[in-house]
Enzyme design. Structure first.
Site, PDB file in Angstrom:
ATOM      1  N   SER A  13       0.831  -1.216   0.000  1.00  0.00           N
ATOM      2  CA  SER A  13       0.000   0.000   0.000  1.00  0.00           C
ATOM      3  C   SER A  13       0.864   1.263   0.000  1.00  0.00           C
ATOM      4  O   SER A  13       0.513   2.263  -0.641  1.00  0.00           O
ATOM      5  CB  SER A  13      -0.988  -0.005   1.177  1.00  0.00           C
ATOM      6  OG  SER A  13      -0.330   0.165   2.410  1.00  0.00           O
ATOM      7  N   ARG A  65      22.016 -15.260   2.575  1.00  0.00           N
ATOM      8  CA  ARG A  65      21.557 -13.896   2.377  1.00  0.00           C
ATOM      9  C   ARG A  65      22.310 -13.218   1.232  1.00  0.00           C
ATOM     10  O   ARG A  65      21.727 -12.502   0.415  1.00  0.00           O
ATOM     11  CB  ARG A  65      21.756 -13.111   3.684  1.00  0.00           C
ATOM     12  CG  ARG A  65      20.637 -12.170   4.025  1.00  0.00           C
ATOM     13  CD  ARG A  65      20.842 -11.573   5.399  1.00  0.00           C
ATOM     14  NE  ARG A  65      20.139 -12.287   6.455  1.00  0.00           N
ATOM     15  CZ  ARG A  65      18.848 -12.191   6.710  1.00  0.00           C
ATOM     16  NH1 ARG A  65      18.091 -11.395   5.986  1.00  0.00           N
ATOM     17  NH2 ARG A  65      18.290 -12.858   7.671  1.00  0.00           N
ATOM     18  N   MET A  90      10.584  -6.884   4.013  1.00  0.00           N
ATOM     19  CA  MET A  90      10.752  -7.517   5.316  1.00  0.00           C
ATOM     20  C   MET A  90      11.970  -8.437   5.390  1.00  0.00           C
ATOM     21  O   MET A  90      12.011  -9.349   6.216  1.00  0.00           O
ATOM     22  CB  MET A  90       9.473  -8.268   5.694  1.00  0.00           C
ATOM     23  CG  MET A  90       8.234  -7.381   5.742  1.00  0.00           C
ATOM     24  SD  MET A  90       8.388  -5.919   6.827  1.00  0.00           S
ATOM     25  CE  MET A  90       8.132  -6.690   8.425  1.00  0.00           C
ATOM     26  N   ILE A  92      16.105  -8.523   6.121  1.00  0.00           N
ATOM     27  CA  ILE A  92      17.253  -7.759   6.605  1.00  0.00           C
ATOM     28  C   ILE A  92      18.326  -7.784   5.523  1.00  0.00           C
ATOM     29  O   ILE A  92      18.598  -8.822   4.933  1.00  0.00           O
ATOM     30  CB  ILE A  92      17.772  -8.355   7.930  1.00  0.00           C
ATOM     31  CG1 ILE A  92      16.739  -8.079   9.038  1.00  0.00           C
ATOM     32  CG2 ILE A  92      19.136  -7.793   8.286  1.00  0.00           C
ATOM     33  CD1 ILE A  92      17.094  -8.683  10.373  1.00  0.00           C
ATOM     34  N   HIS A 109       9.282   2.851   8.491  1.00  0.00           N
ATOM     35  CA  HIS A 109       9.185   1.965   9.653  1.00  0.00           C
ATOM     36  C   HIS A 109       8.015   2.424  10.521  1.00  0.00           C
ATOM     37  O   HIS A 109       7.890   3.628  10.797  1.00  0.00           O
ATOM     38  CB  HIS A 109      10.490   2.001  10.448  1.00  0.00           C
ATOM     39  CG  HIS A 109      10.487   1.070  11.613  1.00  0.00           C
ATOM     40  ND1 HIS A 109      10.628  -0.301  11.462  1.00  0.00           N
ATOM     41  CD2 HIS A 109      10.312   1.291  12.932  1.00  0.00           C
ATOM     42  CE1 HIS A 109      10.554  -0.870  12.654  1.00  0.00           C
ATOM     43  NE2 HIS A 109      10.371   0.070  13.561  1.00  0.00           N
ATOM     44  N   LEU A 144      20.116  -1.968  11.744  1.00  0.00           N
ATOM     45  CA  LEU A 144      18.678  -2.070  11.447  1.00  0.00           C
ATOM     46  C   LEU A 144      17.893  -0.888  12.025  1.00  0.00           C
ATOM     47  O   LEU A 144      17.958  -0.617  13.232  1.00  0.00           O
ATOM     48  CB  LEU A 144      18.137  -3.385  12.026  1.00  0.00           C
ATOM     49  CG  LEU A 144      16.658  -3.672  11.745  1.00  0.00           C
ATOM     50  CD1 LEU A 144      16.425  -3.941  10.275  1.00  0.00           C
ATOM     51  CD2 LEU A 144      16.154  -4.818  12.607  1.00  0.00           C
ATOM     52  N   ASP A 145      17.136  -0.211  11.164  1.00  0.00           N
ATOM     53  CA  ASP A 145      16.201   0.849  11.570  1.00  0.00           C
ATOM     54  C   ASP A 145      16.875   1.957  12.370  1.00  0.00           C
ATOM     55  O   ASP A 145      16.267   2.544  13.273  1.00  0.00           O
ATOM     56  CB  ASP A 145      15.034   0.253  12.380  1.00  0.00           C
ATOM     57  CG  ASP A 145      14.221  -0.748  11.583  1.00  0.00           C
ATOM     58  OD1 ASP A 145      14.140  -0.595  10.358  1.00  0.00           O
ATOM     59  OD2 ASP A 145      13.670  -1.681  12.188  1.00  0.00           O
TER      60      ASP A 145
HETATM   61  C1  GAR Z   1       3.986  -0.842   6.690  1.00  0.00           C
HETATM   62  O1  GAR Z   1       3.275  -0.576   7.866  1.00  0.00           O
HETATM   63  C2  GAR Z   1       5.460  -0.571   6.892  1.00  0.00           C
HETATM   64  O2  GAR Z   1       5.717   0.528   7.728  1.00  0.00           O
HETATM   65  C3  GAR Z   1       5.908  -1.837   7.537  1.00  0.00           C
HETATM   66  O3  GAR Z   1       5.228  -2.856   6.853  1.00  0.00           O
HETATM   67  C4  GAR Z   1       3.977  -2.346   6.383  1.00  0.00           C
HETATM   68  C5  GAR Z   1       3.881  -2.638   4.904  1.00  0.00           C
HETATM   69  O4  GAR Z   1       2.620  -2.303   4.416  1.00  0.00           O
HETATM   70  N1  GAR Z   1       7.315  -1.987   7.437  1.00  0.00           N
HETATM   71  C6  GAR Z   1       8.070  -2.612   8.353  1.00  0.00           C
HETATM   72  O5  GAR Z   1       7.615  -3.103   9.357  1.00  0.00           O
HETATM   73  C7  GAR Z   1       9.546  -2.635   8.028  1.00  0.00           C
HETATM   74  N2  GAR Z   1      10.278  -3.260   9.085  1.00  0.00           N
HETATM   75  P1  GAR Z   1       2.396  -2.100   2.867  1.00  0.00           P
HETATM   76  O6  GAR Z   1       2.940  -3.332   2.154  1.00  0.00           O
HETATM   77  O7  GAR Z   1       0.903  -2.031   2.734  1.00  0.00           O
HETATM   78  O8  GAR Z   1       3.082  -0.852   2.438  1.00  0.00           O
END
Ligand code: GAR
Length: 195
Positions: A13, A65, A90, A92, A109, A144-145
């Site tokens: 999204s 990886r 998702m 790393i 994030h 990470l992040d």
């Molecule tokens: C979103 O909320 C994004 O912030 C999160 O995954 C979702 C993806 O939604 N990202 C993480 O958690 C990264 N570690 P989407 O596929 O609908 O954009």
């Protein structure tokens, strides 16, 4: 014109919002949407929107990886991106991969970083009794992040929230924040966006 590649793992999204925004006077255009999951719903959406797609199934590279990233680099480098946006990606990434694109790879994030890097951000914010939650767009660095923030949006945590209701409220803001940050970043301005 900046060339933008977007990496996704799921429904995409945030990716869709970035694609929708990259028209008209926007200084960037999408050149690739790639995923580690061939079934990611966002791939079909991107194709419908006329954007080239690629999938490299990470499950074909168990405990490898670097091998996965090598395969991902093929379509990615062929697309010659100036900017890479991680949007619900998702996996790393290794320091080697990150360093190759350092300074031009962005991630969104779902927390107010530096709070709650990693997973389960919404449940952790609720468990901590936080009054506010939100999302952060940041430059990706090997840790990470933890890279420099490029923007943040806040929402209240409301009585009775669970992880799902809070995630939905944050996602609305993600959809505003990421396009705003990418617009600014594509113009060479790294001043953080605050919503
Ligand atoms: C979103 O909320 C994004 O912030 C999160 O995954 C979702 C993806 O939604 N990202 C993480 O958690 C990264 N570690 P989407 O596929 O609908 O954009």
């Amino acid at each position: 014109m900046k060339r933008v590649a977007i990496l996704i793992s799921g429904g995409g999204s945030n990716m869709i919002r970035l694609l929708q925004d990259m028209t008209g006077d926007h200084l960037a255009r999408p050149v690739l949407v790639a995923s580690n999951d061939p079934q990611a719903g966002g791939l079909a959406r991107a194709a419908q929107m006329g954007v080239p797609t690629a999938a490299v199934d990470h499950r074909a590279f168990p405990r490898d990886r670097a091998g996965f990233e090598q395969a991902l680099l093929e379509p990615l480098l062929a697309a010659e991106p100036d900017i890479i946006c991680l949007a619900g990606f998702m996996r790393i990434l290794t320091p080697d991969f990150v360093q190759r694109f350092q300074g031009r790879m962005l991630n969104i994030h779902p927390s107010l970083l530096p709070k709650y890097p990693g997973l389960d951000t919404h449940a952790r914010a609720i468990a901590a009794g936080d009054a506010q939650a939100g999302c952060t767009v940041h430059l990706v660095t090997p840790e990470l992040d933890a890279g420099p923030p490029l923007g943040q949006a806040r929402v209240p945590v409301l009585p009775g929230d669970d992880a799902a209701t809070l995630a939905a409220r944050v996602l609305v803001q993600e959809h505003r924040l990421y396009p705003a940050v990418l617009r600014r970043f594509a113009s060479g301005d790294r001043t953080p966006v605050t919503l």
